[in-house]
Design a protein around this motif. Structure first.
Motif, short mmCIF file in Angstrom:
data_model
loop_
_atom_site.label_atom_id
_atom_site.label_comp_id
_atom_site.label_asym_id
_atom_site.label_seq_id
_atom_site.Cartn_x
_atom_site.Cartn_y
_atom_site.Cartn_z
N PRO A 113 1.96 3.41 -2.13
CA PRO A 113 0.96 4.03 -2.79
C PRO A 113 0.58 3.75 -4.25
O PRO A 113 1.40 3.43 -5.06
CB PRO A 113 1.47 5.87 -3.01
N ARG A 114 -0.50 3.69 -4.86
CA ARG A 114 -0.84 3.41 -6.26
C ARG A 114 -0.42 4.59 -7.11
O ARG A 114 -0.63 5.77 -6.81
CB ARG A 114 -2.42 3.24 -6.17
N TYR A 128 4.16 11.59 -4.63
CA TYR A 128 3.42 10.70 -3.92
C TYR A 128 3.82 10.93 -2.46
O TYR A 128 5.05 11.33 -2.09
CB TYR A 128 3.58 9.16 -4.11
N LEU A 129 3.01 10.47 -1.54
CA LEU A 129 3.21 10.71 0.03
C LEU A 129 3.12 9.52 0.81
O LEU A 129 2.29 8.97 1.03
CB LEU A 129 2.38 11.85 0.60
N ARG A 130 4.32 8.78 1.08
CA ARG A 130 4.61 7.83 2.01
C ARG A 130 5.53 7.89 3.18
O ARG A 130 5.52 7.28 4.14
CB ARG A 130 4.82 6.48 1.37
N THR A 131 6.46 8.62 2.59
CA THR A 131 7.86 8.46 3.45
C THR A 131 8.21 9.94 3.91
O THR A 131 7.60 10.91 3.39
CB THR A 131 9.12 8.02 2.67
N VAL A 132 9.03 10.02 4.97
CA VAL A 132 9.37 11.26 5.65
C VAL A 132 10.09 11.87 4.57
O VAL A 132 10.17 13.21 4.53
CB VAL A 132 10.20 10.99 6.88
N ALA A 133 10.83 11.50 3.53
CA ALA A 133 11.55 12.11 2.43
C ALA A 133 10.62 12.82 1.75
O ALA A 133 10.56 13.70 1.00
CB ALA A 133 12.37 11.37 1.72
N ASP A 134 9.39 12.02 1.17
CA ASP A 134 8.24 12.61 0.45
C ASP A 134 7.68 13.69 1.07
O ASP A 134 7.40 14.66 0.55
CB ASP A 134 7.14 11.33 0.23
N SER A 135 7.43 13.73 2.37
CA SER A 135 6.93 14.63 3.14
C SER A 135 7.85 16.16 3.24
O SER A 135 7.20 17.05 3.04
CB SER A 135 6.55 14.34 4.73
N VAL A 151 -4.56 15.06 -6.50
CA VAL A 151 -5.57 14.47 -7.09
C VAL A 151 -5.83 13.15 -6.07
O VAL A 151 -5.11 12.57 -5.70
CB VAL A 151 -4.61 13.54 -8.23
N GLY A 152 -7.12 12.94 -5.99
CA GLY A 152 -7.72 12.09 -5.10
C GLY A 152 -8.32 12.83 -4.00
O GLY A 152 -7.33 13.60 -3.18
N SER A 153 -9.27 12.61 -3.26
CA SER A 153 -9.59 13.16 -1.96
C SER A 153 -9.82 12.34 -0.80
O SER A 153 -11.06 12.39 -0.23
CB SER A 153 -10.96 14.04 -2.17
N GLY A 154 -9.11 11.13 -0.82
CA GLY A 154 -9.27 10.27 0.37
C GLY A 154 -8.46 10.92 1.27
O GLY A 154 -8.16 12.26 1.47
N TRP A 155 -7.83 10.18 2.44
CA TRP A 155 -7.47 10.62 3.65
C TRP A 155 -6.01 11.52 3.28
O TRP A 155 -5.95 12.57 3.80
CB TRP A 155 -6.82 9.69 4.71
N ILE A 156 -5.34 10.88 2.33
CA ILE A 156 -3.92 11.59 2.13
C ILE A 156 -4.07 12.94 1.26
O ILE A 156 -3.68 14.10 1.67
CB ILE A 156 -3.12 10.78 1.30
N GLY A 157 -5.09 12.85 0.42
CA GLY A 157 -5.25 14.08 -0.37
C GLY A 157 -5.84 15.15 0.34
O GLY A 157 -5.64 16.40 0.49
N ALA A 158 -6.92 14.62 1.12
CA ALA A 158 -7.60 15.82 2.03
C ALA A 158 -6.74 16.29 2.95
O ALA A 158 -6.91 17.62 3.06
CB ALA A 158 -8.91 14.90 2.47
N GLU A 159 -5.85 15.51 3.52
CA GLU A 159 -5.21 16.06 4.65
C GLU A 159 -3.91 16.91 4.09
O GLU A 159 -3.51 18.10 4.62
CB GLU A 159 -4.30 15.02 5.47
N VAL A 237 -0.32 13.19 -5.46
CA VAL A 237 -1.43 12.20 -5.92
C VAL A 237 -1.50 11.26 -4.83
O VAL A 237 -0.71 10.80 -4.23
CB VAL A 237 -0.85 11.29 -7.03
N GLY A 238 -2.89 11.07 -4.37
CA GLY A 238 -3.35 10.35 -3.30
C GLY A 238 -4.49 9.52 -3.57
O GLY A 238 -5.70 9.90 -3.45
N ILE A 239 -4.31 8.52 -4.45
CA ILE A 239 -5.51 7.57 -5.03
C ILE A 239 -5.18 6.24 -4.28
O ILE A 239 -5.69 5.22 -4.86
CB ILE A 239 -5.25 7.33 -6.32
N GLY A 240 -5.01 6.32 -3.12
CA GLY A 240 -4.88 4.79 -2.29
C GLY A 240 -3.54 4.10 -2.42
O GLY A 240 -2.48 4.55 -2.97
N VAL A 241 -3.45 3.17 -1.44
CA VAL A 241 -2.30 2.23 -1.47
C VAL A 241 -2.62 0.83 -1.84
O VAL A 241 -3.58 0.26 -1.63
CB VAL A 241 -1.56 2.37 -0.05
N ALA A 242 -1.40 0.05 -2.14
CA ALA A 242 -1.60 -1.48 -2.07
C ALA A 242 -0.76 -2.05 -1.29
O ALA A 242 0.06 -1.66 -0.79
CB ALA A 242 -1.33 -1.69 -3.54
N PRO A 243 -1.22 -3.20 -0.64
CA PRO A 243 -0.30 -3.86 0.26
C PRO A 243 1.14 -4.29 -0.54
O PRO A 243 0.96 -4.56 -1.79
CB PRO A 243 -1.10 -5.20 0.75
#
Ligand SMILES: Cc1cc2nc3c(=O)[nH]c(=O)nc-3n(C[C@H](O)[C@H](O)[C@H](O)COP(=O)(O)OP(=O)(O)OC[C@H]3O[C@@H](n4cnc5c(N)ncnc54)[C@H](O)[C@@H]3O)c2cc1C
Length: 427
Positions: A113-114, A128-135, A151-159, A237-243
């Motif tokens: 996550p950015r 931030y939400l990426r891992t099962v522990a975050d969830s 913060v952010g209304s992309g897929w993660i934020g919206a869901e 915060v869900g403002i996108g991810v970086a590889p």
């Protein structure tokens, strides 16, 4: 006698796990090591913002049963971080300086996550939400019905906003653009999603950003650029991810918006491949490199990478696909559209039962089906056919989509198609 070969997969997520499974299925009998820095065996991430987040499924969404790895002689090294790779020596090393040589290496390190770097960003309660522990951490807050700022209304934020509302939280969503998901779906669908969230009680604040977070130890309020002050108990915060390609940058492997690979998912270094969120793969259909951050891409690139690692002529050319569930609106999206001339709808938008078609030069470049479940295959066929379509046919529910996809192009269309193909034919 040939020496036993060693294949190593870095990144024990969906792409890595599917690659390991398929290497065995394809008959690889050598040593197979799957390395991941999380304490869990590979799991799927989509439920982490949906049913798992809401506590509706106690089971972690593992890719395979626990015994799968030992049954298939896959050495699964969890809680193990690969800290360096030297592609010229076909060697990698782990934290603690343990070294491991490989004959083939698959990089499946996913994305990260950015971060939002504003004053107060280090306060507690900012997630931030990426891992099962975050969830799990966010799920505990949601369970208590606490006030949430997303913060952010992309897929993660919206869901996350949808799941939190479903659990009774008071939710404010801050978006620097005008509409949720607009950067992928455009304003037409953004309007549908903003309406969906507002009708479910989300306060949506467009065209603003976070100026700073304030609180004593833990976040208590969010101050925005337009001087709003929002009291809250936690933030996602869900403002996108970086590889997650930092590891690769010094390895002698080409990196550009992820690990640069060809259509066989092979990198420029000998014996190195990449799959999933981290792979920026040349896509034969689009005639360009594409990095896709979606579940289906990880699911399907893993097996292609496995076959290619074994020297088989595998090519990845799937039309991109993703899905999202928010409240009663479940949808699937097929294709890849960065620009379009118009969006055509068929079905009942108000009832959230429709198909949307994105068209460029009268050709379908993407389609989205919401709560309609027989449209995916014909949409993909129509995209692949690159044939001009009649917009009235697309909009008319009486015209069967699969028949439209199968219809023979008229002569005029054939001429137009061959002219288009001879001009390069890619997006
Ligand atoms: C909350 C959430 C919800 C999502 N929902 C959807 C959805 O509804 N629909 C959809 O299409 N997609 C969804 N996605 C996206 C989808 O889950 C990802 O595209 C997919 O997980 C990518 O898989 P991957 O294997 O490439 O990477 P990952 O799943 O990220 O796995 C990579 C693994 O590699 C590990 N790793 C990284 N670097 C190292 C290292 N140096 N050493 C060892 N291990 C390392 C990481 O810790 C991670 O465990 C969602 C993602 C998230 C986070």
């Amino acid at each position: 006698m040939t020496a036993r070969r060693t294949f190593v997969i870095v990144g024990a997520g969906l792409a890595g796990a599917k690659a390991a499974e398929n290497l065995r299925q394809e008959g690889f009998e050598g040593r197979l090591v799957l390395i991941g820095d999380e304490p869990e065996r590979p799991y799927e991430r989509p439920p982490l913002s949906k049913d798992y987040l809401r506590g509706e499924s106690a089971e972690k969404p593992y890719v395979h049963a626990e015994s799968f790895y030992s049954d298939n002689e896959i050495e699964l090294w969890t809680s193990t971080r690969v800290s360096g790779i030297k592609a010229s020596l076909r060697e990698l090393w782990l934290e603690g300086d343990q070294r491991l040589s490989y004959d083939r290496l698959l990089v499946a390190t996913g994305a990260v996550p950015r971060r939002l770097n504003v004053p107060g960003a280090e306060l507690g309660g900012i997630h931030y939400l990426r891992t099962v522990a975050d969830s799990q951490r966010i799920g505990e807050r949601i369970d208590q019905g606490q006030r949430l700022v997303v913060v952010g209304s992309g897929w993660i934020g919206a869901e996350v906003a949808a799941s939190a509302r479903q659990k009774g939280c008071q939710v404010t969503m801050i978006e620097k653009g005008s509409l949720p998901l607009e950067h992928v779906l455009g304003p037409e669908l953004g309007e549908i999603y903003v309406d969906l969230h507002r009708r479910h009680g989300v306060e949506f604040l467009p065209e603003t950003t976070v100026e700073r977070f304030e609180g004593q130890g833990s976040v208590e309020r969010v101050l925005t650029r337009d001087d709003s002050s929002i009291e809250t108990e936690f933030v996602v915060v869900g403002i996108g991810v970086a590889p997650r390609a930092g590891l690769i940058e010094t390895a002698g492997i080409q990196v550009s918006n992820g690990v640069l690979v060809d259509e066989h998912l092979e990198a420029n270094a000998p014996g190195v491949f990449a799959a999933g969120d981290v792979a920026n793969a040349r896509h034969p259909f689009y005639g360009r490199h594409l990095r896709v951050e979606h579940w289906a891409n990880a699911l399907k690139q893993g097996p292609v990478a496995a076959a290619a690692m074994l020297g088989k002529p595998a090519i990845y050319d799937e039309i991109p696909y993703f899905f999202s569930d928010q409240y009663e609106a479940s949808m699937e999206y097929h294709g890849y559209a960065t620009e379009w001339d118009e969006v055509v709808f068929r079905g009942d938008i108000a009832a959230h039962e429709f198909v949307a078609f994105w068209l460029k030069d009268q050709r379908l470049v993407a389609g989205l089906n919401m709560n309609v479940w027989d449209a995916g295959e014909p949409i993909r066929e129509l995209i692949r056919s690159r044939r001009a379509v009649d917009l009235r046919d697309l909009a008319d529910p009486a015209v069967v989509l699969s028949e439209l996809a199968e219809a023979e192009p008229a002569m005029a269309e054939m001429d137009a198609l061959s002219a288009w193909a001879s001009e390069g034919g890619a997006l």
